[in-house]
Write an enzyme that holds these catalytic residues in place. Structure first.
Site, mmCIF file in Angstrom:
data_model
loop_
_atom_site.group_PDB
_atom_site.id
_atom_site.type_symbol
_atom_site.label_atom_id
_atom_site.label_comp_id
_atom_site.label_asym_id
_atom_site.label_seq_id
_atom_site.Cartn_x
_atom_site.Cartn_y
_atom_site.Cartn_z
ATOM 1 N N ASP A 29 129.441 102.224 114.374
ATOM 2 C CA ASP A 29 129.030 100.319 114.291
ATOM 3 C C ASP A 29 129.677 99.900 115.130
ATOM 4 O OD1 ASP A 29 126.604 98.752 114.761
ATOM 5 O OD2 ASP A 29 127.207 97.400 113.433
ATOM 6 N N ASP A 31 129.840 96.307 116.715
ATOM 7 C CA ASP A 31 129.640 94.404 115.976
ATOM 8 C C ASP A 31 129.790 94.763 114.698
ATOM 9 O OD1 ASP A 31 129.980 93.848 119.180
ATOM 10 O OD2 ASP A 31 127.837 94.148 118.919
#
Length: 209
Positions: A29, A31
């Site tokens: 991922d 953020d």
């Protein structure tokens, strides 16, 4: 704009067009895993790398993992920033990884939001996590073996996407007082360096197959 998954493909990507099947990948991922999540980060000045991320990616590269970023970017759909701004930031980010000896092979992003998206961005697209669309697209394009692959995410939606895609190992990065329900079927770490033993043990288990 069409409804296909957005992606940023490096001009200097190390992924050949004739990539053999059975390749393993580390899915990240963005953020909250690659950078500190300040909320809709889209400018270099507001982009802070999470401690340990370069070590993790360097280790994965040394163990012959492709590095793939899968990120929801609803800020695009909400009109907070443009796809062009996202690509500019992504290009800068990828150069930082390449300079650190930890090149990223591909970045996939989903710009949609089911309720707050504007215009054609307003949809619960299959690419948006917790749906596994981005991971499955990477499987197809990079000839990956998902059972041999790993995901690191900081949201339950990340882990749900990894489980739905059939990834071999899902790692939940739990940070501070983040109010997230920790999903089952995952390993939990509180620092990114905590992922290194899992990457190494997963690699060794693959070698014994």
């Amino acid at each position: 704009m069409n409804s296909k998954i957005g992606n940023y493909e490096l001009i200097n990507s190390t992924t050949p067009t004739n990539t053999p099947t059975g390749v393993r990948a580390l899915f990240l991922d963005r953020d909250g895993v690659i950078n500190i999540d300040h909320g809709y980060v889209h400018q270099i000045d507001n982009f802070e790398f999470v401690d340990g991320i370069f070590d993790v990616v360097q280790s994965a590269c040394a163990n012959n993992f492709k590095i793939v970023v899968v990120t929801n970017q609803a800020g695009i759909g909400r009109g907070l920033y443009s796809e062009r701004q996202f690509h500019q930031l992504t290009s800068w980010m990828c150069r930082k990884f390449t300079k650190a000896g930890a090149p990223i092979d591909k970045v996939y992003f989903s710009p949609f939001h089911p309720t707050e998206g504007l215009g054609e961005y307003k949809k619960d697209d299959f690419s948006r996590k917790p749906n596994p669309g981005m991971i499955l697209q990477a499987e197809k394009e990079l000839c990956l073996d998902l059972d041999k692959s790993i995901l690191i995410g900081d949201r339950s939606s990340d882990i749900q996407a990894g489980i739905a895609a059939g990834l071999g190992l899902n790692i939940f990065f739990a940070q501070g007082s983040l109010a997230e329900v920790i999903p089952q079927q995952c390993h939990v770490i509180t620092s990114l360096l905590g992922a290194l033993p899992f990457i190494n043990s997963h690699t060794k288990s693959l070698e014994l197959r």
